[in-house]
Design a protein around this motif. Sequence first.
Motif, PDB file in Angstrom:
ATOM      1  N   LEU A 103       0.458  -1.640  21.207  1.00 38.36           N
ATOM      2  CA  LEU A 103       0.558  -2.083  22.590  1.00 38.36           C
ATOM      3  C   LEU A 103       2.013  -2.293  22.973  1.00 38.36           C
ATOM      4  O   LEU A 103       2.836  -2.701  22.141  1.00 38.36           O
ATOM      5  N   ALA A 104       2.332  -2.016  24.230  1.00 42.39           N
ATOM      6  CA  ALA A 104       3.660  -2.288  24.765  1.00 42.39           C
ATOM      7  C   ALA A 104       3.495  -2.608  26.255  1.00 42.39           C
ATOM      8  O   ALA A 104       2.568  -2.103  26.899  1.00 42.39           O
ATOM      9  N   PRO A 105       4.370  -3.418  26.819  1.00 40.36           N
ATOM     10  CA  PRO A 105       4.274  -3.698  28.254  1.00 40.36           C
ATOM     11  C   PRO A 105       4.380  -2.413  29.070  1.00 40.36           C
ATOM     12  O   PRO A 105       5.207  -1.544  28.756  1.00 40.36           O
ATOM     13  N   ALA A 106       3.545  -2.296  30.081  1.00 40.80           N
ATOM     14  CA  ALA A 106       3.610  -1.127  30.955  1.00 40.80           C
ATOM     15  C   ALA A 106       4.740  -1.340  31.975  1.00 40.80           C
ATOM     16  O   ALA A 106       4.981  -2.468  32.419  1.00 40.80           O
ATOM     17  N   PRO A 107       5.426  -0.270  32.371  1.00 42.55           N
ATOM     18  CA  PRO A 107       6.467  -0.408  33.376  1.00 42.55           C
ATOM     19  C   PRO A 107       5.888  -0.936  34.687  1.00 42.55           C
ATOM     20  O   PRO A 107       4.739  -0.670  35.026  1.00 42.55           O
ATOM     21  N   ALA A 108       6.659  -1.721  35.389  1.00 41.62           N
ATOM     22  CA  ALA A 108       6.225  -2.242  36.686  1.00 41.62           C
ATOM     23  C   ALA A 108       5.979  -1.108  37.658  1.00 41.62           C
ATOM     24  O   ALA A 108       6.731  -0.132  37.685  1.00 41.62           O
ATOM     25  N   ALA A 109       4.882  -1.218  38.419  1.00 43.40           N
ATOM     26  CA  ALA A 109       4.537  -0.151  39.368  1.00 43.40           C
ATOM     27  C   ALA A 109       5.569  -0.084  40.497  1.00 43.40           C
ATOM     28  O   ALA A 109       6.141  -1.071  40.878  1.00 43.40           O
ATOM     29  N   LEU A 160       0.596 -11.794  25.091  1.00 37.61           N
ATOM     30  CA  LEU A 160      -0.690 -11.356  25.633  1.00 37.61           C
ATOM     31  C   LEU A 160      -1.251 -12.408  26.599  1.00 37.61           C
ATOM     32  O   LEU A 160      -1.329 -13.588  26.277  1.00 37.61           O
ATOM     33  N   ARG A 161      -1.624 -11.944  27.765  1.00 43.44           N
ATOM     34  CA  ARG A 161      -2.274 -12.817  28.736  1.00 43.44           C
ATOM     35  C   ARG A 161      -3.200 -11.970  29.604  1.00 43.44           C
ATOM     36  O   ARG A 161      -2.998 -10.755  29.755  1.00 43.44           O
ATOM     37  N   LYS A 162      -4.191 -12.610  30.165  1.00 44.26           N
ATOM     38  CA  LYS A 162      -5.144 -11.908  31.021  1.00 44.26           C
ATOM     39  C   LYS A 162      -4.416 -11.312  32.219  1.00 44.26           C
ATOM     40  O   LYS A 162      -3.592 -11.974  32.857  1.00 44.26           O
ATOM     41  N   GLY A 163      -4.695 -10.036  32.516  1.00 45.31           N
ATOM     42  CA  GLY A 163      -4.074  -9.356  33.642  1.00 45.31           C
ATOM     43  C   GLY A 163      -2.804  -8.604  33.288  1.00 45.31           C
ATOM     44  O   GLY A 163      -2.251  -7.897  34.136  1.00 45.31           O
ATOM     45  N   LEU A 164      -2.317  -8.754  32.046  1.00 41.57           N
ATOM     46  CA  LEU A 164      -1.092  -8.052  31.639  1.00 41.57           C
ATOM     47  C   LEU A 164      -1.333  -6.548  31.581  1.00 41.57           C
ATOM     48  O   LEU A 164      -2.311  -6.088  30.984  1.00 41.57           O
ATOM     49  N   ALA A 168     -13.335  -2.137  25.938  1.00 44.30           N
ATOM     50  CA  ALA A 168     -13.833  -3.269  26.726  1.00 44.30           C
ATOM     51  C   ALA A 168     -14.235  -4.430  25.811  1.00 44.30           C
ATOM     52  O   ALA A 168     -13.923  -5.598  26.081  1.00 44.30           O
ATOM     53  N   ASP A 169     -14.916  -4.103  24.707  1.00 49.09           N
ATOM     54  CA  ASP A 169     -15.307  -5.138  23.746  1.00 49.09           C
ATOM     55  C   ASP A 169     -14.079  -5.787  23.091  1.00 49.09           C
ATOM     56  O   ASP A 169     -14.148  -6.920  22.628  1.00 49.09           O
ATOM     57  N   SER A 170     -12.972  -5.035  23.062  1.00 51.30           N
ATOM     58  CA  SER A 170     -11.744  -5.505  22.408  1.00 51.30           C
ATOM     59  C   SER A 170     -10.770  -6.154  23.379  1.00 51.30           C
ATOM     60  O   SER A 170      -9.616  -6.422  23.014  1.00 51.30           O
ATOM     61  N   GLY A 171     -11.199  -6.394  24.618  1.00 56.07           N
ATOM     62  CA  GLY A 171     -10.349  -7.108  25.559  1.00 56.07           C
ATOM     63  C   GLY A 171      -9.410  -6.244  26.361  1.00 56.07           C
ATOM     64  O   GLY A 171      -8.413  -6.742  26.890  1.00 56.07           O
ATOM     65  N   SER A 197      -7.962  -7.872  29.446  1.00 53.96           N
ATOM     66  CA  SER A 197      -9.039  -8.638  30.070  1.00 53.96           C
ATOM     67  C   SER A 197      -9.425  -9.863  29.246  1.00 53.96           C
ATOM     68  O   SER A 197      -9.970 -10.830  29.785  1.00 53.96           O
ATOM     69  N   ASP A 198      -9.169  -9.836  27.937  1.00 53.10           N
ATOM     70  CA  ASP A 198      -9.514 -10.958  27.063  1.00 53.10           C
ATOM     71  C   ASP A 198      -8.476 -11.024  25.939  1.00 53.10           C
ATOM     72  O   ASP A 198      -8.591 -10.317  24.939  1.00 53.10           O
ATOM     73  N   PRO A 199      -7.430 -11.845  26.095  1.00 55.21           N
ATOM     74  CA  PRO A 199      -6.355 -11.882  25.095  1.00 55.21           C
ATOM     75  C   PRO A 199      -6.832 -12.224  23.684  1.00 55.21           C
ATOM     76  O   PRO A 199      -6.327 -11.674  22.705  1.00 55.21           O
ATOM     77  N   ASP A 200      -7.797 -13.128  23.557  1.00 55.98           N
ATOM     78  CA  ASP A 200      -8.274 -13.520  22.228  1.00 55.98           C
ATOM     79  C   ASP A 200      -8.993 -12.362  21.539  1.00 55.98           C
ATOM     80  O   ASP A 200      -8.788 -12.111  20.342  1.00 55.98           O
ATOM     81  N   ALA A 201      -9.845 -11.653  22.282  1.00 58.15           N
ATOM     82  CA  ALA A 201     -10.544 -10.505  21.706  1.00 58.15           C
ATOM     83  C   ALA A 201      -9.564  -9.400  21.330  1.00 58.15           C
ATOM     84  O   ALA A 201      -9.713  -8.728  20.303  1.00 58.15           O
TER      85      ALA A 201
END
Length: 216
Positions: free
Chosen positions: A210-216, A95-99, A143-146, A184-188
Amino acid sequence: MNDEPVIAQIRLNPHSRDVQRDLRDATEMHRTVMRMVPDGLGNSPRHQAGLLYRLDETDTTSTLLVQAHHLDPDRLPTGYGKADIKSLAPMFTALRKGLAVRYRIVLNPAKRERLPLETKGKRGRIVPLSGAEADQWWIRRAADSGLQLHILTPTNMPPIRPRRQNPDSMRHSLVRYDGTATVSDPDALHAAVLAGIGRGKPYGAGLLSLAPAPAA
């Protein structure tokens, strides 16, 4: 045994009488999944175990996802289903911001009724939400959950009412949401995955996949 949370994917045996009973009765399903966690967890064993679950059904299969700190599928009824267990640690590490991610969750969108001022001290009824109100509820909670949602596709699930009635009892109107989002917030988000989201957790709501989304 370690303290890393794990998730079990259990392919249910449709010929099992225990499975057939649990698919008809969410209270029995909850009782069955609780068999997988350690004994002696006190007055709030589901919370102490970090147990969440979700039933994913297709036209041909039923799969039970169960998440907790410790799980022992050998404690399930004989012939209940085949269980595969994996740690959630790699997902949390990624998990990282922007993933960009794909998600699935079954929710019980609800709000507490506001009462007139003269009824001070009393609590309003919990009212299930549906349609656009439920969608907006999930957008806010996400949104509250990141999670910043991009796509949300709702699917209404069969409603559930607990067998044990109490003054605050309500029908659990469940909605499954599938879609894509950006972290948007990995910790949350980490905290939300562990704790679950919303009400109805004993009845199969709140587990966020959760799973990684395919690259656009």
